[in-house]
Design a protein around this motif. Structure first.
Motif, PDB file in Angstrom:
ATOM      1  N   ILE A 100       0.859  -1.178   0.000  1.00 30.00           N
ATOM      2  CA  ILE A 100       0.000   0.000   0.000  1.00 30.00           C
ATOM      3  C   ILE A 100       0.890   1.221   0.000  1.00 30.00           C
ATOM      4  O   ILE A 100       1.665   1.447   0.936  1.00 30.00           O
ATOM      5  N   TRP A 101       0.779   1.985  -1.068  1.00 34.15           N
ATOM      6  CA  TRP A 101       1.582   3.187  -1.166  1.00 34.15           C
ATOM      7  C   TRP A 101       0.682   4.414  -0.985  1.00 34.15           C
ATOM      8  O   TRP A 101      -0.378   4.504  -1.593  1.00 34.15           O
ATOM      9  N   LEU A 102       1.109   5.289  -0.090  1.00 35.28           N
ATOM     10  CA  LEU A 102       0.365   6.526   0.129  1.00 35.28           C
ATOM     11  C   LEU A 102       1.335   7.684   0.018  1.00 35.28           C
ATOM     12  O   LEU A 102       2.459   7.587   0.514  1.00 35.28           O
ATOM     13  N   PRO A 103       0.922   8.763  -0.631  1.00 38.24           N
ATOM     14  CA  PRO A 103       1.824   9.909  -0.679  1.00 38.24           C
ATOM     15  C   PRO A 103       1.992  10.508   0.715  1.00 38.24           C
ATOM     16  O   PRO A 103       1.023  10.667   1.442  1.00 38.24           O
ATOM     17  N   SER A 104       3.230  10.760   1.060  1.00 40.04           N
ATOM     18  CA  SER A 104       3.501  11.332   2.387  1.00 40.04           C
ATOM     19  C   SER A 104       3.032  12.780   2.429  1.00 40.04           C
ATOM     20  O   SER A 104       3.199  13.537   1.476  1.00 40.04           O
ATOM     21  N   ILE A 105       2.436  13.163   3.526  1.00 35.10           N
ATOM     22  CA  ILE A 105       1.967  14.537   3.691  1.00 35.10           C
ATOM     23  C   ILE A 105       2.900  15.240   4.665  1.00 35.10           C
ATOM     24  O   ILE A 105       3.145  14.721   5.754  1.00 35.10           O
ATOM     25  N   PRO A 106       3.484  16.364   4.275  1.00 32.97           N
ATOM     26  CA  PRO A 106       4.403  17.044   5.197  1.00 32.97           C
ATOM     27  C   PRO A 106       3.648  17.564   6.426  1.00 32.97           C
ATOM     28  O   PRO A 106       2.791  18.427   6.305  1.00 32.97           O
ATOM     29  N   LEU A 107       3.965  17.010   7.566  1.00 35.00           N
ATOM     30  CA  LEU A 107       3.210  17.341   8.776  1.00 35.00           C
ATOM     31  C   LEU A 107       3.897  18.383   9.646  1.00 35.00           C
ATOM     32  O   LEU A 107       3.349  18.826  10.640  1.00 35.00           O
ATOM     33  N   GLU A 108       5.120  18.760   9.257  1.00 38.36           N
ATOM     34  CA  GLU A 108       5.940  19.526  10.201  1.00 38.36           C
ATOM     35  C   GLU A 108       5.362  20.892  10.576  1.00 38.36           C
ATOM     36  O   GLU A 108       5.501  21.317  11.710  1.00 38.36           O
ATOM     37  N   HIS A 109       4.739  21.561   9.632  1.00 35.62           N
ATOM     38  CA  HIS A 109       4.257  22.910   9.961  1.00 35.62           C
ATOM     39  C   HIS A 109       2.779  22.922  10.319  1.00 35.62           C
ATOM     40  O   HIS A 109       2.151  23.965  10.367  1.00 35.62           O
ATOM     41  N   MET A 110       2.253  21.734  10.512  1.00 38.24           N
ATOM     42  CA  MET A 110       0.814  21.650  10.659  1.00 38.24           C
ATOM     43  C   MET A 110       0.353  21.828  12.090  1.00 38.24           C
ATOM     44  O   MET A 110       0.994  21.384  13.028  1.00 38.24           O
ATOM     45  N   ASP A 111      -0.774  22.460  12.215  1.00 35.77           N
ATOM     46  CA  ASP A 111      -1.429  22.623  13.494  1.00 35.77           C
ATOM     47  C   ASP A 111      -1.887  21.249  14.006  1.00 35.77           C
ATOM     48  O   ASP A 111      -2.300  20.408  13.211  1.00 35.77           O
ATOM     49  N   GLU A 112      -1.806  21.039  15.302  1.00 32.38           N
ATOM     50  CA  GLU A 112      -2.089  19.713  15.873  1.00 32.38           C
ATOM     51  C   GLU A 112      -3.466  19.175  15.469  1.00 32.38           C
ATOM     52  O   GLU A 112      -3.597  18.039  15.032  1.00 32.38           O
ATOM     53  N   ASN A 113      -4.480  20.016  15.568  1.00 28.16           N
ATOM     54  CA  ASN A 113      -5.837  19.559  15.245  1.00 28.16           C
ATOM     55  C   ASN A 113      -5.972  19.170  13.783  1.00 28.16           C
ATOM     56  O   ASN A 113      -6.604  18.174  13.440  1.00 28.16           O
ATOM     57  N   TYR A 114      -5.348  19.986  12.954  1.00 33.81           N
ATOM     58  CA  TYR A 114      -5.400  19.767  11.522  1.00 33.81           C
ATOM     59  C   TYR A 114      -4.705  18.460  11.180  1.00 33.81           C
ATOM     60  O   TYR A 114      -5.189  17.660  10.388  1.00 33.81           O
ATOM     61  N   LYS A 115      -3.563  18.251  11.830  1.00 35.37           N
ATOM     62  CA  LYS A 115      -2.776  17.040  11.633  1.00 35.37           C
ATOM     63  C   LYS A 115      -3.624  15.805  11.939  1.00 35.37           C
ATOM     64  O   LYS A 115      -3.682  14.870  11.157  1.00 35.37           O
ATOM     65  N   VAL A 116      -4.290  15.856  13.081  1.00 37.00           N
ATOM     66  CA  VAL A 116      -5.100  14.716  13.503  1.00 37.00           C
ATOM     67  C   VAL A 116      -6.184  14.421  12.484  1.00 37.00           C
ATOM     68  O   VAL A 116      -6.395  13.276  12.086  1.00 37.00           O
ATOM     69  N   SER A 117      -6.849  15.497  11.995  1.00 37.90           N
ATOM     70  CA  SER A 117      -7.960  15.247  11.077  1.00 37.90           C
ATOM     71  C   SER A 117      -7.445  14.722   9.743  1.00 37.90           C
ATOM     72  O   SER A 117      -8.087  13.884   9.105  1.00 37.90           O
ATOM     73  N   ILE A 118      -6.274  15.178   9.324  1.00 38.34           N
ATOM     74  CA  ILE A 118      -5.700  14.685   8.060  1.00 38.34           C
ATOM     75  C   ILE A 118      -5.346  13.214   8.188  1.00 38.34           C
ATOM     76  O   ILE A 118      -5.683  12.393   7.328  1.00 38.34           O
ATOM     77  N   ILE A 119      -4.685  12.868   9.284  1.00 41.90           N
ATOM     78  CA  ILE A 119      -4.305  11.467   9.485  1.00 41.90           C
ATOM     79  C   ILE A 119      -5.559  10.599   9.555  1.00 41.90           C
ATOM     80  O   ILE A 119      -5.605   9.506   8.993  1.00 41.90           O
TER      81      ILE A 119
END
Lengths: 168, 153
Positions: B115-134
């Motif tokens: 299963i290949w998924l494009p990596s999403i750069p999480l470094e500058h992301m807001d915590e809440n936003y990160k959680v919802s994206i994941i």
């Protein structure tokens, strides 16, 4: 000067008693503190966590409610998001069910199985629960879903620690 | 289940229900793509962790497969080794989760599902936003898993 003259012996007695008293208190206080410590400790897990769910928006259809709290795992602290399925039952009372399957701990969801749209479904081993959280006999789960105790404060739903289902 | 002793106790007891192994692919590189490799590893680790929470009763999340990004031949050998080893036991499904396109080329040589998924750069992301994206990504992954499970029945 004053009528009551303090002799050297009395003065020494007073100072020694005073200093000795402080020392004894200094030693005893922590001991007493340790002894009663379990009583002073705030009870863990008894507290309720706020959700983003407004109580008056809860319908008879189960909906996902997330709430976040800090969990301590050894020395690693992390933010954990928990989910509850919340709805009003026939009597209008709020029911908050834990989504953790009683079989092996997968996460169940409402109506995700197209054959049983009005049941909680566990995708791992096809376990089913009726709306009130009771497991359907013949499917893998051995018990009903846990229930979250709830409170209402300022119109917001607060959830406590999951408890085993009472009836059934 | 995770690769911890308490979860392995559960695995021993409920072996017949656990038929899936997940290998997160964690690339390591010290070249110019160091940061990219790190962000891939971070993303995959987060993702598989969340996935485990959803499906903990049916899958074992193995400790990630760590490999050097610039040495794909050797890493491929290593993965095949894992596949052989896991096939011996009763894992009917082995999923390899990666963000590295390199593995897509080797997909034909692998017996497990890649299963290949494009990596999403999480470094500058807001915590809440990160959680919802994941969470969104996990949902897609879950569909894939359920689909594979259904196919084999």
């Amino acid at each position: 000067m004053s009528k009551h003259r303090v002799s050297r012996r009395q003065f020494l007695n007073y100072t020694l008693t005073g200093v000795g008293g402080f020392m004894a208190a200094g030693m005893l206080m922590p001991m007493v503190r340790f002894a009663v410590d379990p009583v002073l400790k705030a009870s863990e897990g008894g507290d309720f966590i706020a959700t983003k769910q407004r109580v008056d928006e809860i319908t008879t259809e189960p909906q996902r409610v997330d709430f976040t709290f800090t969990q301590k795992d050894a020395w690693y602290e992390s933010e954990v998001t928990n989910t509850a399925w919340v709805y009003r039952d026939d009597k209008g009372e709020i029911v908050a069910l834990s989504p953790v399957c009683k079989h092996l701990g997968c996460v169940v969801s409402w109506g995700s199985d197209s054959a049983n749209p009005d049941m909680f479904f566990c995708p791992c081993h096809y376990g089913l629960y009726t709306k009130d959280g009771v497991n359907v006999p013949g499917t893998p789960p051995l018990g009903p879903l846990d229930v979250f105790p709830y409170q209402e404060r300022d119109g917001i739903l607060y959830l406590g620690k999951a408890k085993p289902h009472k009836e059934a | 289940m995770r690769w911890t002793s308490s979860d392995m106790d559960m695995y021993m007891k409920e072996k017949e229900y656990v038929d899936t192994a997940v290998i997160p692919m964690l690339p390591v590189s010290f070249g110019s793509d160091m940061k990219q490799a790190a962000s891939m590893a971070e993303f995959i680790a987060l993702l598989t962790n969340q996935l485990e929470r959803q499906f903990r009763g049916r899958l074992v999340l193995l400790p990630g497969y760590t490999y050097f990004k610039n040495d794909s031949e050797k890493s491929l050998e290593g993965v095949k080794n894992w596949e052989r080893e896991l096939g011996k036991d009763q894992f009917k499904h082995v999923f390899i989760v990666t963000a590295d396109t390199e593995w897509k080329k080797h997909e034909r040589n692998l017996s497990s599902s890649l299963i290949w998924l494009p990596s999403i750069p999480l470094e500058h992301m807001d915590e809440n936003y990160k959680v919802s994206i994941i969470e969104d990504q996990v949902k897609q992954l879950m569909h894939l898993f359920i689909q594979k499970w259904r196919e084999s029945e």
